[in-house]
Design a protein around this motif. Sequence first.
Motif, PDB file in Angstrom:
ATOM      1  N   ILE A  62       0.828  -1.208   0.000  1.00 54.88           N
ATOM      2  CA  ILE A  62       0.000   0.000   0.000  1.00 54.88           C
ATOM      3  C   ILE A  62       0.863   1.259   0.000  1.00 54.88           C
ATOM      4  CG2 ILE A  62      -1.958  -1.139   1.113  1.00 54.88           C
ATOM      5  CD1 ILE A  62      -1.258   0.477   3.675  1.00 54.88           C
ATOM      6  N   GLU A  63       2.152   1.102   0.310  1.00 55.62           N
ATOM      7  CA  GLU A  63       3.080   2.234   0.278  1.00 55.62           C
ATOM      8  C   GLU A  63       3.487   2.593  -1.147  1.00 55.62           C
ATOM      9  OE1 GLU A  63       6.338   1.600   2.998  1.00 55.62           O
ATOM     10  OE2 GLU A  63       4.977   0.754   4.489  1.00 55.62           O
ATOM     11  N   GLY A  64       3.149   1.739  -2.098  1.00 52.66           N
ATOM     12  CA  GLY A  64       3.448   2.030  -3.503  1.00 52.66           C
ATOM     13  C   GLY A  64       4.573   1.189  -4.059  1.00 52.66           C
ATOM     14  N   PRO A  65       4.855   1.380  -5.332  1.00 49.99           N
ATOM     15  CA  PRO A  65       5.851   0.532  -6.005  1.00 49.99           C
ATOM     16  C   PRO A  65       7.279   0.729  -5.505  1.00 49.99           C
ATOM     17  CG  PRO A  65       5.138   2.308  -7.443  1.00 49.99           C
ATOM     18  CD  PRO A  65       4.257   2.358  -6.221  1.00 49.99           C
ATOM     19  N   GLY A  66       7.558   1.830  -4.841  1.00 46.33           N
ATOM     20  CA  GLY A  66       8.906   2.083  -4.351  1.00 46.33           C
ATOM     21  C   GLY A  66       9.126   1.645  -2.920  1.00 46.33           C
ATOM     22  N   ALA A  84      12.737  -2.977  -9.002  1.00 45.48           N
ATOM     23  CA  ALA A  84      12.216  -2.754 -10.356  1.00 45.48           C
ATOM     24  C   ALA A  84      12.800  -3.806 -11.284  1.00 45.48           C
ATOM     25  CB  ALA A  84      12.573  -1.352 -10.837  1.00 45.48           C
ATOM     26  N   ARG A  85      11.946  -4.401 -12.107  1.00 44.63           N
ATOM     27  CA  ARG A  85      12.369  -5.458 -13.031  1.00 44.63           C
ATOM     28  C   ARG A  85      12.004  -5.062 -14.458  1.00 44.63           C
ATOM     29  NH1 ARG A  85      14.033 -10.136 -10.341  1.00 44.63           N
ATOM     30  NH2 ARG A  85      14.842 -10.473 -12.427  1.00 44.63           N
ATOM     31  N   SER A  86      12.609  -3.988 -14.945  1.00 46.53           N
ATOM     32  CA  SER A  86      12.291  -3.465 -16.276  1.00 46.53           C
ATOM     33  C   SER A  86      12.557  -4.484 -17.379  1.00 46.53           C
ATOM     34  CB  SER A  86      13.065  -2.172 -16.541  1.00 46.53           C
ATOM     35  OG  SER A  86      14.452  -2.404 -16.445  1.00 46.53           O
ATOM     36  N   GLU A  87      13.431  -5.452 -17.131  1.00 44.27           N
ATOM     37  CA  GLU A  87      13.687  -6.487 -18.139  1.00 44.27           C
ATOM     38  C   GLU A  87      12.471  -7.392 -18.339  1.00 44.27           C
ATOM     39  OE1 GLU A  87      14.967  -8.674 -14.342  1.00 44.27           O
ATOM     40  OE2 GLU A  87      14.843  -6.609 -15.047  1.00 44.27           O
ATOM     41  N   LEU A  88      11.538  -7.356 -17.388  1.00 44.42           N
ATOM     42  CA  LEU A  88      10.334  -8.177 -17.480  1.00 44.42           C
ATOM     43  C   LEU A  88       9.145  -7.417 -18.052  1.00 44.42           C
ATOM     44  CD1 LEU A  88      10.596  -9.924 -14.014  1.00 44.42           C
ATOM     45  CD2 LEU A  88      11.299 -10.829 -16.234  1.00 44.42           C
ATOM     46  N   GLY A  89       9.237  -6.118 -18.073  1.00 41.89           N
ATOM     47  CA  GLY A  89       8.163  -5.292 -18.612  1.00 41.89           C
ATOM     48  C   GLY A  89       8.074  -3.975 -17.871  1.00 41.89           C
ATOM     49  N   HIS A 111       4.741  -7.756  -9.031  1.00 47.31           N
ATOM     50  CA  HIS A 111       3.670  -6.761  -9.074  1.00 47.31           C
ATOM     51  C   HIS A 111       3.930  -5.696 -10.133  1.00 47.31           C
ATOM     52  CE1 HIS A 111       6.015  -3.823  -6.616  1.00 47.31           C
ATOM     53  NE2 HIS A 111       6.467  -4.930  -6.054  1.00 47.31           N
ATOM     54  N   ARG A 112       2.827  -5.071 -10.551  1.00 50.22           N
ATOM     55  CA  ARG A 112       2.886  -4.022 -11.571  1.00 50.22           C
ATOM     56  C   ARG A 112       2.166  -2.800 -11.024  1.00 50.22           C
ATOM     57  NH1 ARG A 112       1.800  -5.608 -17.464  1.00 50.22           N
ATOM     58  NH2 ARG A 112       1.195  -7.423 -16.294  1.00 50.22           N
TER      59      ARG A 112
END
Length: 112
Positions: free
Chosen positions: A48-52, A58-63, A84-85
């Motif tokens: 609930i605190e957010g993506p950070g 962060a897995r930018s290689e996955l999308g 998670h996204r």
Amino acid sequence: MMSCWRVRLSEPAESEFFAILRWMTEHFGKQQARVYDSTLLAALKVLIEGPGVLGSIARSELGPKISTLHIARNRRKGRHFILHRAHEVDQQIEVLPILHDSTDLARHIPPS
């Protein structure tokens, strides 16, 4: 004040959550399954605190906007991670499959 993100489990994540608990019950008993349930829920709750959130990678290689968060935190042990996204527009974290930490991630990324 920090804004809260909504956390939504995808169908695969919900199915995996219950499959993990069934497996834990069968192999380690009800008490250990309850402990692991608490560990999984605690990890989901911090999203609930957010993506950070601390520990999220962060897995930018996955999308785009895809990250992982290992459930082992705050002296809790675990062998799974939450894929998670982030959806910034509506401040929602979509929980993709919950996977064992030995899993090949690329095989489990759903299309955008």
